[in-house]
Motif scaffolding. Structure first.
Motif, short mmCIF file in Angstrom:
data_model
loop_
_atom_site.label_atom_id
_atom_site.label_comp_id
_atom_site.label_asym_id
_atom_site.label_seq_id
_atom_site.Cartn_x
_atom_site.Cartn_y
_atom_site.Cartn_z
N MET A 233 7.42 -5.14 -26.10
CA MET A 233 7.61 -5.44 -24.67
C MET A 233 7.55 -4.15 -23.84
N SER A 234 6.96 -4.25 -22.67
CA SER A 234 6.88 -3.07 -21.80
C SER A 234 8.25 -2.77 -21.22
N ASP A 235 8.43 -1.53 -20.79
CA ASP A 235 9.74 -1.22 -20.22
C ASP A 235 9.98 -2.00 -18.92
N VAL A 236 8.89 -2.34 -18.23
CA VAL A 236 9.05 -3.16 -17.01
C VAL A 236 9.66 -4.52 -17.38
N SER A 237 9.17 -5.12 -18.47
CA SER A 237 9.70 -6.43 -18.88
C SER A 237 11.15 -6.31 -19.32
N ILE A 238 11.42 -5.30 -20.15
CA ILE A 238 12.79 -5.14 -20.66
C ILE A 238 13.77 -4.95 -19.50
N GLU A 239 13.39 -4.09 -18.57
CA GLU A 239 14.28 -3.81 -17.44
C GLU A 239 14.45 -5.05 -16.55
N ALA A 240 13.36 -5.77 -16.32
CA ALA A 240 13.46 -6.97 -15.47
C ALA A 240 14.40 -7.99 -16.12
N LEU A 241 14.26 -8.17 -17.43
CA LEU A 241 15.04 -9.21 -18.09
C LEU A 241 16.54 -8.91 -18.12
N ARG A 242 16.89 -7.63 -18.00
CA ARG A 242 18.34 -7.37 -18.03
C ARG A 242 18.96 -7.27 -16.62
N ARG A 243 18.17 -7.56 -15.61
CA ARG A 243 18.72 -7.57 -14.24
C ARG A 243 19.40 -8.91 -13.93
N ARG A 244 20.49 -8.83 -13.19
CA ARG A 244 21.15 -10.04 -12.67
C ARG A 244 21.43 -9.74 -11.20
N THR A 245 20.72 -10.42 -10.31
CA THR A 245 20.85 -10.14 -8.88
C THR A 245 21.44 -11.36 -8.19
N PHE A 246 22.61 -11.16 -7.58
CA PHE A 246 23.29 -12.34 -7.01
C PHE A 246 24.08 -11.99 -5.76
N ALA A 247 24.58 -13.03 -5.09
CA ALA A 247 25.44 -12.86 -3.91
C ALA A 247 26.64 -13.77 -4.07
N ILE A 248 27.73 -13.40 -3.39
CA ILE A 248 28.92 -14.26 -3.41
C ILE A 248 28.94 -15.09 -2.14
N ILE A 249 29.12 -16.39 -2.28
CA ILE A 249 29.25 -17.24 -1.10
C ILE A 249 30.67 -17.81 -1.06
N SER A 250 31.28 -17.78 0.11
CA SER A 250 32.63 -18.32 0.23
C SER A 250 33.02 -18.45 1.68
N HIS A 251 34.06 -19.19 1.91
CA HIS A 251 34.65 -19.27 3.24
C HIS A 251 35.50 -18.00 3.42
N PRO A 252 35.59 -17.45 4.65
CA PRO A 252 36.42 -16.26 4.84
C PRO A 252 37.83 -16.47 4.26
N ASP A 253 38.33 -15.43 3.59
CA ASP A 253 39.70 -15.42 3.04
C ASP A 253 39.84 -16.03 1.66
N ALA A 254 38.76 -16.58 1.13
CA ALA A 254 38.88 -17.19 -0.20
C ALA A 254 39.03 -16.12 -1.28
N GLY A 255 38.58 -14.89 -0.97
CA GLY A 255 38.77 -13.80 -1.93
C GLY A 255 37.48 -13.09 -2.34
N LYS A 256 36.45 -13.19 -1.53
CA LYS A 256 35.18 -12.54 -1.86
C LYS A 256 35.34 -11.02 -2.04
N THR A 257 36.01 -10.40 -1.09
CA THR A 257 36.16 -8.95 -1.14
C THR A 257 36.96 -8.53 -2.37
N THR A 258 38.04 -9.24 -2.61
CA THR A 258 38.89 -8.91 -3.75
C THR A 258 38.13 -9.08 -5.06
N LEU A 259 37.40 -10.16 -5.17
CA LEU A 259 36.64 -10.40 -6.39
C LEU A 259 35.55 -9.34 -6.58
N THR A 260 34.91 -8.96 -5.48
CA THR A 260 33.88 -7.91 -5.54
C THR A 260 34.48 -6.64 -6.14
N GLU A 261 35.66 -6.29 -5.63
CA GLU A 261 36.34 -5.09 -6.15
C GLU A 261 36.56 -5.16 -7.65
#
Ligand code: G4P
Length: 528
Positions: A1-29
């Motif tokens: 496998m090329s290094d491009v494939s290996i690197e792509a496969l180990r990426r996890r790109t995401f966002a946190i969705i929540s109502h304000p105050d549910a704990g997004k900031t705390t969980l991020t920390e």
């Protein structure tokens, strides 16, 4: 496998969705803590004072250092590279939030155990739905009394219309919180007050049949737990990776972010099952993350720290290939090569000069307004990523100057600020008005503030009778000209030079579209 494939496969790109105050900031920390970026925890925290009040938000925007850095947080975990993209925290739900969600491969939904599904969560979930984004769920604040867990899952299923597959299950709640059971591995993780602050999560028992467990939580609690687990297993769905990846089922975790309890179980499961970068649609073909050549699209523009320099950072989500510091890339919209010098990567510990980046990563490109939201970069191929729309604004104001001599600065300021994507700027064909459109009302205050602060222009925004806007398109030149002549009073040009119909009322819009059946009235404009 090329290094491009290996690197792509180990990426996890995401966002946190929540109502304000549910704990997004705390969980991020806490997630950053596991990623070894402990230092960062402080600056994530400092954002939270900004949450809703307008004035606070502005003061905070002045410290753009923080908001640029924390827009994207990258950390390594268990052989993976995790990219957490921040969604704007202020109360207005804006297009910018929507576009961040176009740049992720999955999302994490945080729900307050006492409050259940809240309004903002519902809205964000609708956005995730549009792209069938896979979602994991963390039910937070288990250290407090909350609602019955089974009832909560029912609510998620009925209100959000997504199946729940509990992966961990709480043993008690509030003062009686004893821990969680991992329904897949069978392990029991104890909650020990005052202990769950380090990376090491908790005391672990192999299963609920471990004799030492009874001693730890008591015979009565254990008996209750056994009954409850039987009930849960009967009433809920087993985890199905296919359904999760299709956005039809959400794995559910219970815990307490502030006590760092249950977070590691979530993170372990997340890096294992959340999708690596997925193929993306373009105007001509689908681009696979494992392709060798660099491609990417810009989903966000942010003014840089020093307002004097008009320098902007364009956030580009890489969709394939490999970025290397200083390389040239083809800017498809302008048809020109552009040197990607001094691009930023976003390691959570600090902002750094990017050396390399792969599919799933985000890099920040400095520019002076040549790059717009939705722009595609490639190594020469003429393709454009789709699905990064501009929405028709719902609120409109006319900009008026206190000092008429500053007209030029005002025009420039409005045009440049609209390039950042939070507001849109229209110039009517038949008047010299400068019309600003936004999705949320807070944006007008922000623009007024920034015009003054960055452009030295004192402007006020007054109401104007425009109900909605539609981008106008017509395949037939002659018919379009006719339409333009007849409707000139309601037509305007947007910042990208596109023709827009500004309807004084919804009824007017309906009549106009009935009278010109050959003309399309579009509620979104794809960035060309
Ligand atoms: P947000 O980014 O989603 O808006 O939420 P944030 O993390 O800022 O958390 C909102 C409040 O909830 C904070 O309290 C935070 O400490 C608290 N919180 C987060 N996770 C938990 C948890 O697991 N248990 C409990 N009991 N509380 C939690 P605050 O009073 O607003 O701020 P602070 O002064 O406590 O920091």
């Amino acid at each position: 496998m090329s290094d491009v494939s290996i690197e792509a496969l180990r990426r996890r790109t995401f966002a946190i969705i929540s109502h304000p105050d549910a704990g997004k900031t705390t969980l991020t920390e806490k997630l950053l803590l596991f990623g070894g970026a402990i230092q960062m925890a402080g600056s994530v925290k400092s954002r939270k004072t900004s949450r809703s009040a307008t004035s606070d938000w502005m003061a905070l925007e002045k410290e753009r250092g923080i908001s640029v850095t924390s827009s994207v947080m990258q950390f390594p975990y268990d052989g993976h590279i995790v990219n957490l993209l921040d969604t704007p925290g202020h109360a207005d739900f804006g297009e910018d939030t929507y576009r961040v969600l176009t740049a992720v491969d999955s999302a994490l939904m945080v729900i307050d155990v006492a409050k259940g599904v809240e309004e903002r969560t519902i809205k964000l979930m609708e956005v995730c739905r549009l792209r069938d984004t896979p979602i994991m769920t963390f039910i937070n604040k288990l250290d407090r009394e909350g609602r019955d867990p089974i009832e909560l899952l029912d609510e998620v299923e009925s209100v959000l219309g997504i199946q729940c597959a509990p992966i961990t299950w709480p043993i008690g709640m509030g003062k009686r919180l004893k821990g969680v059971v991992h329904l897949v591995s069978g392990e029991v993780h104890l909650y020990e007050q005052g202990r769950n602050f380090t990376r090491q999560d908790s005391t672990i028992f192999k299963s609920i049949d471990d004799p030492a467990l009874e001693a730890a939580i008591g015979a009565a609690t254990l008996a209750e737990l056994r009954d409850e687990l039987e009930l849960v297993q009967g009433a809920s769905h087993p985890f199905d990776i296919g359904k999760y990846l299709a956005g039809e089922q959400t794995p559910v975790f219970f815990g307490s972010a502030v006590n760092n309890f249950g977070v590691q179980l979530l993170l372990d499961f997340f890096v294992r099952h959340a999708p690596s970068p997925r193929p993306r649609a373009t105007t001509s073909r689908e681009v696979a993350p494992t392709e060798d050549k660099l491609t990417g699209f810009v989903f966000k523009i942010q003014a840089n720290m020093d307002p004097q320099h008009r320098d902007r950072v364009a956030f580009m989500r890489i969709c394939s290939g490999k970025f290397e510091a200083g390389m040239k890339a083809f800017h498809v919209r302008s048809g020109k090569d552009m040197k990607l010098a001094n691009a930023l990567t976003f390691m959570a510990s600090d902002r750094e000069i990017a050396e390399t980046a792969y599919s799933g990563d985000v890099i920040g490109i400095h520019n002076h307004g040549t790059i717009s939201i939705g722009d595609t970069f490639t190594e020469g191929e003429k393709l454009s990523f789709t699905g990064i729309p501009n929405f028709a604004p719902e609120l409109f104001r006319r900009a008026r100057l206190r000092d008429p001599l500053k007209l030029k600065q005002l025009q420039k300021g409005l045009a440049q600020l609209s390039e950042e994507g939070a507001t849109q700027f229209f110039r009517p064909l038949m008047s010299n008005d400068l019309i600003l459109g936004a999705v949320g009302v807070l944006q007008f205050d922000v623009v007024a503030y920034r015009l003054k602060d960055e452009y030295g222009v004192d402007a006020i925004f007054e109401p104007v009778t425009i109900a909605t806007a539609r981008w106008v398109r017509c395949g037939n030149e002659k018919k379009l000209d006719e339409f333009r002549d007849k409707n000139a009073v309601n037509l305007a040009i947007d910042a990208a030079g596109e023709l827009v119909y500004l309807a004084p009322t919804r009824v007017n819009l309906q009549l106009a579209s009935e009278r010109s059946p050959d003309v399309e009235f579009l509620a979104t404009r794809e960035h060309a």
